[in-house]
Design an enzyme around this catalytic site. Structure first.
Site: not given
Length: 150
Positions: A30, A33-35, A38
């Site tokens: 995560a 994955g968030d990066t 974004d």
């Protein structure tokens, strides 16, 4: 995206293979994955809109906030393979140390599952599938008006 992984593997002298990714904690998936999400959203917005940075930021919030990610996952879950749904489930069930103030627990957990999936696809070099999912999200955003404010 594979080029970045290959570059780092060469530089570090370490191969990050699928077994490593499968063994990674869902919150690690995560985290990356968030990066990835974004960066994708911000790049899309910069290319699609000629507006001041503040307006880009406001548009990005619709995509990247926990509720937006949870809603996105709810829309795409029927298109995910069993393996991808398992990654989402692992991410959703991971116990984070903190919770954001502006998200429900359910939305935050779904968002973590969504981010875990993106991290998994990125780290396993499944760029084609990652882009397929990201394109579906953009197509849905256009139809639903997400990110079209201001």
């Amino acid at each position: 995206m594979k080029e970045l992984l290959e570059h780092l593997e060469k530089r570090l002298g370490k191969k990050f293979d699928e077994a490593d990714v499968r063994m990674a904690h869902p919150l690690v998936l995560a985290y990356i994955g968030d990066t990835i999400y974004d960066l994708f959203v911000r790049t899309y917005l910069v290319m699609a809109y000629n507006v001041p940075v503040h307006q880009l930021h406001v548009k990005a919030i619709d995509f990247v906030r926990a509720k937006g990610q949870a809603d996105t996952l709810r829309h795409i879950v029927r298109f995910l393979t069993e393996e991808e749904q398992d990654i989402v489930r692992r991410g959703r069930n991971a116990k984070p140390g903190t919770m954001p103030k502006n998200a429900s627990v359910a939305d935050y957990r779904l968002a973590t599952g969504f981010e875990s999936l993106l991290g998994y696809l990125y780290l396993t070099g499944r760029d084609e599938r990652l882009f397929e999912i990201l394109d579906y999200i953009l197509d849905n955003a256009k139809e639903g008006g997400k990110g079209e404010r201001g």
